[in-house]
Design a protein around this motif. Structure first.
Motif, PDB file in Angstrom:
ATOM      1  N   LEU A  33     132.393   0.267  -8.822  1.00  7.74           N
ATOM      2  CA  LEU A  33     132.128   1.556  -8.179  1.00  7.74           C
ATOM      3  C   LEU A  33     132.876   2.667  -8.914  1.00  7.74           C
ATOM      4  N   THR A  34     132.176   3.770  -9.180  1.00  6.62           N
ATOM      5  CA  THR A  34     132.821   4.938  -9.778  1.00  6.62           C
ATOM      6  C   THR A  34     132.398   6.174  -8.986  1.00  6.62           C
ATOM      7  N   ILE A  35     133.192   7.228  -9.118  1.00  7.05           N
ATOM      8  CA  ILE A  35     132.822   8.499  -8.475  1.00  7.05           C
ATOM      9  C   ILE A  35     131.476   8.965  -9.037  1.00  7.05           C
ATOM     10  N   LYS A  36     131.242   8.698 -10.319  1.00  5.19           N
ATOM     11  CA  LYS A  36     129.980   9.090 -10.954  1.00  5.19           C
ATOM     12  C   LYS A  36     128.795   8.404 -10.248  1.00  5.19           C
ATOM     13  N   ARG A  37     128.933   7.139  -9.958  1.00  3.61           N
ATOM     14  CA  ARG A  37     127.842   6.408  -9.309  1.00  3.61           C
ATOM     15  C   ARG A  37     127.630   6.899  -7.870  1.00  3.61           C
ATOM     16  N   GLU A  40     125.787  10.155  -8.152  1.00 10.26           N
ATOM     17  CA  GLU A  40     124.356   9.928  -8.418  1.00 10.26           C
ATOM     18  C   GLU A  40     123.599   9.673  -7.109  1.00 10.26           C
ATOM     19  N   GLU A  41     124.193   8.869  -6.241  1.00  8.77           N
ATOM     20  CA  GLU A  41     123.562   8.611  -4.937  1.00  8.77           C
ATOM     21  C   GLU A  41     123.574   9.875  -4.070  1.00  8.77           C
ATOM     22  N   TYR A  42     124.634  10.657  -4.228  1.00 13.11           N
ATOM     23  CA  TYR A  42     124.821  11.885  -3.444  1.00 13.11           C
ATOM     24  C   TYR A  42     123.842  12.967  -3.914  1.00 13.11           C
ATOM     25  N   GLY A  43     123.453  12.872  -5.179  1.00 16.19           N
ATOM     26  CA  GLY A  43     122.542  13.868  -5.738  1.00 16.19           C
ATOM     27  C   GLY A  43     123.246  15.161  -6.130  1.00 16.19           C
ATOM     28  N   LYS A  44     124.573  15.069  -6.273  1.00 14.28           N
ATOM     29  CA  LYS A  44     125.336  16.252  -6.709  1.00 14.28           C
ATOM     30  C   LYS A  44     126.320  15.847  -7.795  1.00 14.28           C
ATOM     31  N   SER A  45     127.120  16.790  -8.267  1.00 13.48           N
ATOM     32  CA  SER A  45     128.065  16.503  -9.353  1.00 13.48           C
ATOM     33  C   SER A  45     129.283  15.741  -8.837  1.00 13.48           C
ATOM     34  N   THR A  46     130.017  15.123  -9.764  1.00 17.74           N
ATOM     35  CA  THR A  46     131.262  14.460  -9.377  1.00 17.74           C
ATOM     36  C   THR A  46     132.256  15.489  -8.816  1.00 17.74           C
ATOM     37  N   ALA A  47     132.177  16.719  -9.326  1.00 17.94           N
ATOM     38  CA  ALA A  47     133.079  17.777  -8.834  1.00 17.94           C
ATOM     39  C   ALA A  47     132.862  18.024  -7.336  1.00 17.94           C
ATOM     40  N   LYS A  56     139.148   8.016  -5.974  1.00 17.84           N
ATOM     41  CA  LYS A  56     138.198   7.025  -5.470  1.00 17.84           C
ATOM     42  C   LYS A  56     138.802   6.265  -4.289  1.00 17.84           C
ATOM     43  N   ASP A  57     140.093   5.911  -4.420  1.00 16.59           N
ATOM     44  CA  ASP A  57     140.738   5.174  -3.334  1.00 16.59           C
ATOM     45  C   ASP A  57     140.778   5.996  -2.046  1.00 16.59           C
ATOM     46  N   GLU A  58     141.059   7.295  -2.190  1.00 17.94           N
ATOM     47  CA  GLU A  58     141.096   8.163  -1.005  1.00 17.94           C
ATOM     48  C   GLU A  58     139.718   8.195  -0.338  1.00 17.94           C
ATOM     49  N   LEU A  59     138.681   8.278  -1.165  1.00 17.76           N
ATOM     50  CA  LEU A  59     137.317   8.280  -0.645  1.00 17.76           C
ATOM     51  C   LEU A  59     137.022   6.953   0.055  1.00 17.76           C
ATOM     52  N   LEU A  60     137.475   5.841  -0.532  1.00 19.97           N
ATOM     53  CA  LEU A  60     137.171   4.532   0.052  1.00 19.97           C
ATOM     54  C   LEU A  60     137.914   4.298   1.364  1.00 19.97           C
ATOM     55  N   VAL A  61     139.119   4.829   1.471  1.00 19.71           N
ATOM     56  CA  VAL A  61     139.849   4.743   2.737  1.00 19.71           C
ATOM     57  C   VAL A  61     139.069   5.521   3.808  1.00 19.71           C
ATOM     58  N   ALA A  62     138.568   6.696   3.437  1.00 17.17           N
ATOM     59  CA  ALA A  62     137.736   7.475   4.363  1.00 17.17           C
ATOM     60  C   ALA A  62     136.477   6.691   4.729  1.00 17.17           C
ATOM     61  N   PHE A  63     135.945   5.957   3.764  1.00 15.59           N
ATOM     62  CA  PHE A  63     134.749   5.156   4.027  1.00 15.59           C
ATOM     63  C   PHE A  63     135.033   4.041   5.047  1.00 15.59           C
TER      64      PHE A  63
END
Lengths: 200, 200
Positions: A33-37, A40-47, A56-63
């Motif tokens: 898993l990458t922020i880029k991937r 891509e699913e989000y349909g927006k930029s990594t920014a 990524k870890d912070e995002l996954l904890v939120a997940f």
């Protein structure tokens, strides 16, 4: 307590990013898993993702927190207050047939295996576990008060049931065995019958 | 059946390399394990390890088989033939207090999480599980024949007990909760009492 008029509550994970994370996790697994991937699913930029989550870890904890929220919502939507029915329903939700969620389970087992190395993962897994045990404990205590269940240590019952749930998920993923969740559902029923209903 | 006079049995994992792998896994975890680190524990060159095992994964599959062998040896050494005592003993061995084995458990949970991606890991985990279920099934069937245990589906009992064992190990590692194995031991006792001893 929640100020809905605020429009955007900062601490709430962004629903669309969470859904994109879900799809990316199911497709690529945790290790790839990458922020880029996710972007891509989000349909927006990594920014656009980094605007909400530094890493990524912070995002996954939120997940993980999001997964718990969805579970809590699914349980709260049920309108029965009968303790035995509510307990059965909780166990149904905790042990859903794996076809629906197998790819997510694989990713969650991968994330779990990182808990000894990542403090934030461990804390979030503990928080999820505490919340689900709280739900189990509440329905068990309620049943004991109502005289529907035999007198038992509700916290111990909750821990035993979570042990069965975790065993089922681990076996379903590691052995690639779709029957592991059915086995666990039956085991949980036998446990509940013996300890709370005093019948076998 | 085994020809001991052969001196060296090709298919047996080399005991010293297995012990070195155990130490290296406990120290570095699965993700940071290298043949070089195993060689350092072994006190020989990496070539000396590659002479026996082409790849790290091949060595680790052999290690999982070695862990099963050690478990089987420990169980076979016990000289009671009373079914209830033997079942208790199997459960004791499957749910040993984690202080002794916590680092190994962490590494095993990491390896388990790779089973969906590594066919050889999955096959070996399945083989270990089948063998331990065979041991559980045998003692349960024996107890049923002797009239010590109630009539039950021995394979189902074995799967339920392994679900509890896997749940305990997952929870001990992921939540870093030393009490998870005690909880599971009590849960297994309650399960056995209800299903095999028909008392609570």
């Amino acid at each position: 307590m929640e100020d809905v008029s605020d429009g955007h509550v900062g601490s709430e994970p962004d629903e669309e990013i969470m859904r994109a994370t879900y799809r990316a996790l199911c497709e690529h697994g945790y290790a790839n898993l990458t922020i880029k991937r996710i972007a891509e699913e989000y349909g927006k930029s990594t920014a656009a993702i980094h605007y909400h989550y530094d890493t990524k870890d912070e995002l996954l904890v939120a997940f993980l927190d999001y997964v718990l929220d969805r579970f809590a919502d699914a349980v709260h939507d049920v309108d029965t207050i009968d303790p035995e029915q509510r307990l059965q329903l909780l166990l149904d939700k905790l042990l859903v047939p794996q076809e629906e969620h197998h790819d997510l389970l694989i990713a969650l087992v991968e994330m779990q295996s990182q808990a000894p190395y990542k403090e934030t993962f461990r804390q979030q897994f503990r928080q999820n576990d505490e919340y689900i045990r709280y739900m189990l404990r509440t329905v068990v205590s309620h049943g004991i008060e109502e005289g529907v269940f035999a007198d038992a240590d509700a916290e111990r019952v909750a821990r035993s049931l979570m042990t069965i749930v975790h065993g089922a998920r681990t076996r379903a993923v590691v052995l690639d065995d779709p029957s592991a969740l059915d086995t666990a559902r039956r085991t949980a029923d036998q446990y509940v019958a013996a300890v709370l209903l005093e019948r076998e």
